[in-house]
Design a protein around this motif. Structure first.
Motif, PDB file in Angstrom:
ATOM      1  N   UNK A   1       0.806  -1.223   0.000  1.00  0.00           N
ATOM      2  CA  UNK A   1       0.000   0.000   0.000  1.00  0.00           C
ATOM      3  C   UNK A   1       0.837   1.270   0.000  1.00  0.00           C
ATOM      4  N   UNK A   2       2.032   1.232  -0.619  1.00  0.00           N
ATOM      5  CA  UNK A   2       2.839   2.448  -0.639  1.00  0.00           C
ATOM      6  C   UNK A   2       3.089   2.976  -2.043  1.00  0.00           C
ATOM      7  N   UNK A   3       2.702   2.231  -3.091  1.00  0.00           N
ATOM      8  CA  UNK A   3       2.876   2.691  -4.465  1.00  0.00           C
ATOM      9  C   UNK A   3       1.522   3.062  -5.069  1.00  0.00           C
ATOM     10  N   UNK A   4       1.576   3.780  -6.192  1.00  0.00           N
ATOM     11  CA  UNK A   4       0.341   4.249  -6.818  1.00  0.00           C
ATOM     12  C   UNK A   4      -0.594   3.097  -7.170  1.00  0.00           C
ATOM     13  N   UNK A   5      -0.048   2.060  -7.770  1.00  0.00           N
ATOM     14  CA  UNK A   5      -0.882   0.942  -8.211  1.00  0.00           C
ATOM     15  C   UNK A   5      -1.337   0.059  -7.051  1.00  0.00           C
ATOM     16  N   UNK A   6      -0.827   0.330  -5.843  1.00  0.00           N
ATOM     17  CA  UNK A   6      -1.279  -0.428  -4.671  1.00  0.00           C
ATOM     18  C   UNK A   6      -2.668   0.012  -4.211  1.00  0.00           C
ATOM     19  N   UNK A   7      -3.061   1.215  -4.591  1.00  0.00           N
ATOM     20  CA  UNK A   7      -4.379   1.715  -4.186  1.00  0.00           C
ATOM     21  C   UNK A   7      -5.461   0.898  -4.869  1.00  0.00           C
ATOM     22  N   UNK A   8      -6.406   0.446  -4.086  1.00  0.00           N
ATOM     23  CA  UNK A   8      -7.457  -0.423  -4.636  1.00  0.00           C
ATOM     24  C   UNK A   8      -8.260   0.317  -5.709  1.00  0.00           C
ATOM     25  N   UNK A   9      -8.396  -0.326  -6.888  1.00  0.00           N
ATOM     26  CA  UNK A   9      -9.205   0.228  -7.970  1.00  0.00           C
ATOM     27  C   UNK A   9      -8.734   1.573  -8.474  1.00  0.00           C
ATOM     28  N   UNK A  10      -7.420   1.814  -8.453  1.00  0.00           N
ATOM     29  CA  UNK A  10      -6.899   3.119  -8.869  1.00  0.00           C
ATOM     30  C   UNK A  10      -7.323   3.467 -10.287  1.00  0.00           C
ATOM     31  N   UNK A  11      -7.371   2.484 -11.171  1.00  0.00           N
ATOM     32  CA  UNK A  11      -7.723   2.739 -12.571  1.00  0.00           C
ATOM     33  C   UNK A  11      -9.167   2.362 -12.882  1.00  0.00           C
ATOM     34  N   UNK A  12      -9.964   2.107 -11.863  1.00  0.00           N
ATOM     35  CA  UNK A  12     -11.360   1.787 -12.090  1.00  0.00           C
ATOM     36  C   UNK A  12     -11.561   0.378 -12.631  1.00  0.00           C
ATOM     37  N   UNK A  13     -12.802   0.117 -13.082  1.00  0.00           N
ATOM     38  CA  UNK A  13     -13.161  -1.222 -13.557  1.00  0.00           C
ATOM     39  C   UNK A  13     -12.601  -1.493 -14.947  1.00  0.00           C
ATOM     40  N   UNK A  14     -12.317  -2.771 -15.224  1.00  0.00           N
ATOM     41  CA  UNK A  14     -11.932  -3.258 -16.553  1.00  0.00           C
ATOM     42  C   UNK A  14     -10.687  -2.562 -17.103  1.00  0.00           C
ATOM     43  N   UNK A  15      -9.742  -2.313 -16.222  1.00  0.00           N
ATOM     44  CA  UNK A  15      -8.500  -1.647 -16.610  1.00  0.00           C
ATOM     45  C   UNK A  15      -7.333  -2.360 -15.947  1.00  0.00           C
TER      46      UNK A  15
ATOM     47  N   UNK B   1     -14.852   7.742 -19.287  1.00  0.00           N
ATOM     48  CA  UNK B   1     -14.822   9.201 -19.371  1.00  0.00           C
ATOM     49  C   UNK B   1     -13.512   9.612 -20.053  1.00  0.00           C
ATOM     50  N   UNK B   2     -13.514   9.635 -21.398  1.00  0.00           N
ATOM     51  CA  UNK B   2     -12.270   9.919 -22.143  1.00  0.00           C
ATOM     52  C   UNK B   2     -11.605  11.232 -21.750  1.00  0.00           C
ATOM     53  N   UNK B   3     -12.388  12.255 -21.466  1.00  0.00           N
ATOM     54  CA  UNK B   3     -11.806  13.568 -21.123  1.00  0.00           C
ATOM     55  C   UNK B   3     -10.966  13.455 -19.844  1.00  0.00           C
ATOM     56  N   UNK B   4     -11.554  12.832 -18.829  1.00  0.00           N
ATOM     57  CA  UNK B   4     -10.811  12.663 -17.577  1.00  0.00           C
ATOM     58  C   UNK B   4      -9.607  11.757 -17.770  1.00  0.00           C
ATOM     59  N   UNK B   5      -9.778  10.720 -18.575  1.00  0.00           N
ATOM     60  CA  UNK B   5      -8.738   9.713 -18.791  1.00  0.00           C
ATOM     61  C   UNK B   5      -7.523  10.308 -19.497  1.00  0.00           C
ATOM     62  N   UNK B   6      -7.755  10.981 -20.632  1.00  0.00           N
ATOM     63  CA  UNK B   6      -6.649  11.447 -21.465  1.00  0.00           C
ATOM     64  C   UNK B   6      -6.122  12.824 -21.069  1.00  0.00           C
ATOM     65  N   UNK B   7      -7.005  13.709 -20.585  1.00  0.00           N
ATOM     66  CA  UNK B   7      -6.557  15.062 -20.262  1.00  0.00           C
ATOM     67  C   UNK B   7      -6.178  15.227 -18.799  1.00  0.00           C
ATOM     68  N   UNK B   8      -6.928  14.621 -17.923  1.00  0.00           N
ATOM     69  CA  UNK B   8      -6.713  14.803 -16.495  1.00  0.00           C
ATOM     70  C   UNK B   8      -5.895  13.677 -15.867  1.00  0.00           C
ATOM     71  N   UNK B   9      -5.651  12.623 -16.635  1.00  0.00           N
ATOM     72  CA  UNK B   9      -4.965  11.440 -16.116  1.00  0.00           C
ATOM     73  C   UNK B   9      -5.669  10.891 -14.874  1.00  0.00           C
ATOM     74  N   UNK B  10      -6.985  10.878 -14.957  1.00  0.00           N
ATOM     75  CA  UNK B  10      -7.817  10.368 -13.871  1.00  0.00           C
ATOM     76  C   UNK B  10      -8.493   9.095 -14.371  1.00  0.00           C
ATOM     77  N   UNK B  11      -8.034   7.945 -13.861  1.00  0.00           N
ATOM     78  CA  UNK B  11      -8.572   6.674 -14.333  1.00  0.00           C
ATOM     79  C   UNK B  11      -9.627   6.079 -13.435  1.00  0.00           C
ATOM     80  N   UNK B  12     -10.078   6.838 -12.433  1.00  0.00           N
ATOM     81  CA  UNK B  12     -11.010   6.271 -11.459  1.00  0.00           C
ATOM     82  C   UNK B  12     -12.344   5.858 -12.072  1.00  0.00           C
ATOM     83  N   UNK B  13     -12.710   6.458 -13.214  1.00  0.00           N
ATOM     84  CA  UNK B  13     -13.972   6.095 -13.862  1.00  0.00           C
ATOM     85  C   UNK B  13     -13.934   4.746 -14.543  1.00  0.00           C
ATOM     86  N   UNK B  14     -12.734   4.223 -14.769  1.00  0.00           N
ATOM     87  CA  UNK B  14     -12.603   2.894 -15.367  1.00  0.00           C
ATOM     88  C   UNK B  14     -12.921   2.847 -16.846  1.00  0.00           C
ATOM     89  N   UNK B  15     -13.157   1.631 -17.331  1.00  0.00           N
ATOM     90  CA  UNK B  15     -13.377   1.381 -18.753  1.00  0.00           C
ATOM     91  C   UNK B  15     -14.672   0.604 -18.958  1.00  0.00           C
TER      92      UNK B  15
END
Length: 467
Positions: free
Chosen positions: A121-135, A157-171
Motif C-alpha cells: 500500500x505504498x505505491x500508486x498501483x497499490x491503491x485499490x481500484x486506482x484505474x477503475x473497472x476493466x483496466x 470518461x475519455x476527457x478525464x482519462x486522457x486530459x486529467x490522467x484520472x482513471x477512477x472512472x474505469x473502462x
C-alpha cells in the motif's frame, strides 16, 4: 500478527479475527485501518480505510517467499490464515501502521532494530481500484499515466482519462458499429502476469480442469467476463472465472502473477488478430534487420580487432628493436619475480618490465606516489611484488624526448653502474609508454645533504671518506 497466530473466521463461535492500526504513534486506541481476510469468492486480504477498500492482496493460492510458510485452512470449523518459519533466530511480525502502511518486519536476535522485509500500500498501483473497472495499472509508468483499458474496452470518461490522467472512472465495452451475438465468434485475449482481478465476483468452476476446458466453460456463460487457470499447491490446475466488471488488475513486474484471459466480442477479436498478424510480420522484419545489422557489426568488430592486433604486433617489433639496441643477448631474471619481467636481455642486470607490473607497483601512477618531476616526465615511488622499492620515471608523451633520447639515456645508465650513482634496474617499452626503473633512495639525493648547512653536519669527514 506473530507466527502461529490466525486471521480469519471461526465458524463455531462466529469470531472473525483481523488486525487494526493504532490511532496514532502514541495512542494504541483503534485506528482507521484494518486488515481482514475477505471470504467472498476466492479468499483474499483487504486493507480497509474505515469501510472502504484501501489495498488488496493477491488472492489464494498465495505465493510467498521461501523464508516462511503459510497455512490456509478452509473447513467446516474455520477459514483461517497463519504463517510460520523455521529459523528461530529470526523474529517476524505483520503489522498495520497508523498511516495505512501494511508492513512485514523482521529482526535477528543479535540486531537492535526491526527491518522492513516487505510492505504494501505504498505505491500508486497499490491503491485499490486506482484505474477503475476493466483496466490495468502498470507501476512501471513512473512519469506517465499508469492506467490502460483491457482488450475490448475503452475509457468511460475519455476527457478525464486522457486530459486529467484520472482513471477512477474505469473502462467500458467498446461501442462498436455492429455488435456480435453472445457465443458467436467471441473469444479470449490473454493478459499476462498480472495480479488477478478482485475475486469477490469470481467462482472456482472446477478444482481440476485444463485451461482449454476452463475457457469452454466460461464461453458457455455470457456473463463470464474472464477466466484464469491456476495451479493449486499439491493439486491439479483449477479454473477460476469472473462474472461482471474486473477490478484492481495490476501488472506485476516480478512475474509472480497469473495469466488472465479476458472475453472480447467477434469484431474486437478479429481486429486484435489482424493487429497481431501485422505485429508478427513487423517483428519478423525487425528480426531480419537486426540479424543483418548484427552480422555487419560482428564483421566490423573482427576487422577492427585484427587491425589493432596487427598494429600492436608492428609496434612491439619496433619496441623490441629499440630494446635490443640497448641490451645484449643474455638473460638475467635474478632478484625479481618471474611475472614482473617480460624479457631481460643484457650483460648488465637491466630488466625489461611489464607495463602491468609497473602500473600495479605505483597504484596506477597515483599522485600519492609521485615523488618528483623531471624535464621529460614524472617520477613515482613503487613497490614490486617481491617487496623491493623502486623509483619509476615515466616519460611524458608530450615531453619531446623520443625513442632516440630514451635509448641514449637507457644505454648510458646501463653502462654507468657505480656505487655513488643511482642504479638503473630496468625499463619498460610497451604500447606508448617509455619508462625507466631505478633503485629507490629513501633519503633522497646526496646533494640534499652536501649543500644543506643543517644536514651537512650529519656527514663528517670519516663518513664521506668511507663512502
Amino acid at each position: 500478527m506473530l507466527p502461529g497466530m490466525r486471521l480469519g473466521l471461526d465458524k463455531r463461535t462466529g469470531l472473525n479475527r483481523f488486525l487494526t492500526s493504532w490511532k496514532s504513534t502514541d495512542d494504541p486506541g483503534i485506528g482507521d485501518y484494518s486488515l481482514k481476510l475477505n471470504l467472498v469468492g476466492s479468499p483474499q486480504f483487504f486493507l480497509y480505510d474505515g469501510s472502504k477498500p484501501f489495498w488488496r492482496g493477491t488472492p489464494w493460492p498465495w505465493r510467498t517467499p521461501d523464508i516462511y510458510n503459510y497455512s490456509y485452512v478452509n473447513s467446516e470449523e474455520e477459514i483461517t490464515f497463519s504463517y510460520s518459519h523455521d529459523d528461530s533466530s529470526v523474529l517476524f511480525q505483520l503489522m498495520v501502521h497508523e498511516s495505512g502502511m501494511l508492513m512485514w518486519v523482521s529482526r535477528r536476535e543479535s540486531d537492535a532494530n526491526w527491518k522492513e522485509f516487505w510492505s504494501g500500500s505504498k505505491y500508486r498501483c497499490d491503491s485499490y481500484g486506482r484505474c477503475g473497472a476493466n483496466s490495468i495499472c502498470d507501476p512501471r509508468h513512473l512519469n506517465e499515466f499508469e492506467c490502460s483499458c483491457l482488450p475490448g474496452y475503452e475509457p468511460k470518461f475519455p476527457r478525464n482519462w486522457f486530459r486529467m490522467r484520472d482513471g477512477s472512472g474505469g473502462c467500458v465495452r467498446k461501442r462498436l458499429k455492429s455488435s456480435s451475438v453472445c457465443g458467436q465468434g467471441e473469444g479470449f485475449v490473454k493478459v499476462p502476469q498480472v495480479k488477478v482481478p478482485d475475486t469477490s465476483t469470481a467462482v472456482w468452476v472446477n478444482m481440476s480442469m485444463s485451461r482449454v476446458d476452463c475457457e469452454q466453460e466460461c464461453y458457455k456463460d455470457c456473463s463470464c467476463s474472464a477466466y484464469a487457470s491456476i495451479k493449486i499447491p499439491g493439486k491439479d490446475v483449477a479454473c477460476l472465472a469472473w462474472y461482471g466488471d474486473l477490478m484492481d488488475i495490476v501488472d506485476l513486474m516480478d512475474h509472480s502473477g497469473y495469466d488472465v484471459y479476458v472475453r472480447v466480442d467477434a469484431i474486437e477479436l478479429a481486429e486484435i488478430e489482424r493487429s497481431n498478424g501485422f505485429l508478427e510480420m513487423k517483428g519478423m522484419l525487425a528480426f531480419l534487420i537486426v540479424s543483418v545489422s548484427s552480422a555487419w557489426f560482428v564483421i566490423i568488430i573482427f576487422a577492427y580487432l585484427w587491425l589493432r592486433k596487427r598494429k600492436k604486433r608492428v609496434k612491439n617489433k619496433s619496441n623490441r628493436r629499440l630494446f635490443d639496441s640497448i641490451n645484449g643477448p643474455h638473460y638475467h631474471k635474478d632478484n625479481f619475480e618471474a611475472d614482473d619481467i617480460q624479457t631481460s636481455r643484457s650483460h648488465t642486470d637491466l630488466a625489461f618490465f611489464n607495463l602491468s607490473t609497473i602500473s600495479a607497483a605505483t597504484d596506477n601512477f597515483s599522485q600519492a606516489n609521485k615523488i618528483g618531476q623531471g624535464g621529460f616526465g614524472s617520477v613515482y615511488k613503487g613497490q614490486l611484488t617481491n617487496g623491493k622499492e623502486v623509483a619509476v620515471k615515466r616519460l611524458s608523451k608530450n615531453s619531446g624526448q623520443g625513442a632516440e633520447e630514451f635509448k641514449n639515456e637507457a644505454m648510458l645508465m646501463a653502462k654507468l653502474q657505480h656505487r655513488n650513482l643511482v642504479k638503473l634496474l630496468g625499463c619498460c617499452v610497451q604500447e606508448e609508454e617509455r619508462i625507466l626503473i631505478y633503485e629507490y633512495l629513501s633519503n633522497g639525493s646526496l646533494d640534499l645533504f652536501l649543500f644543506d648547512t643543517t644536514r651537512s653536519s650529519f656527514l663528517n669527514w670519516s663518513k664521506r671518506y668511507k663512502s
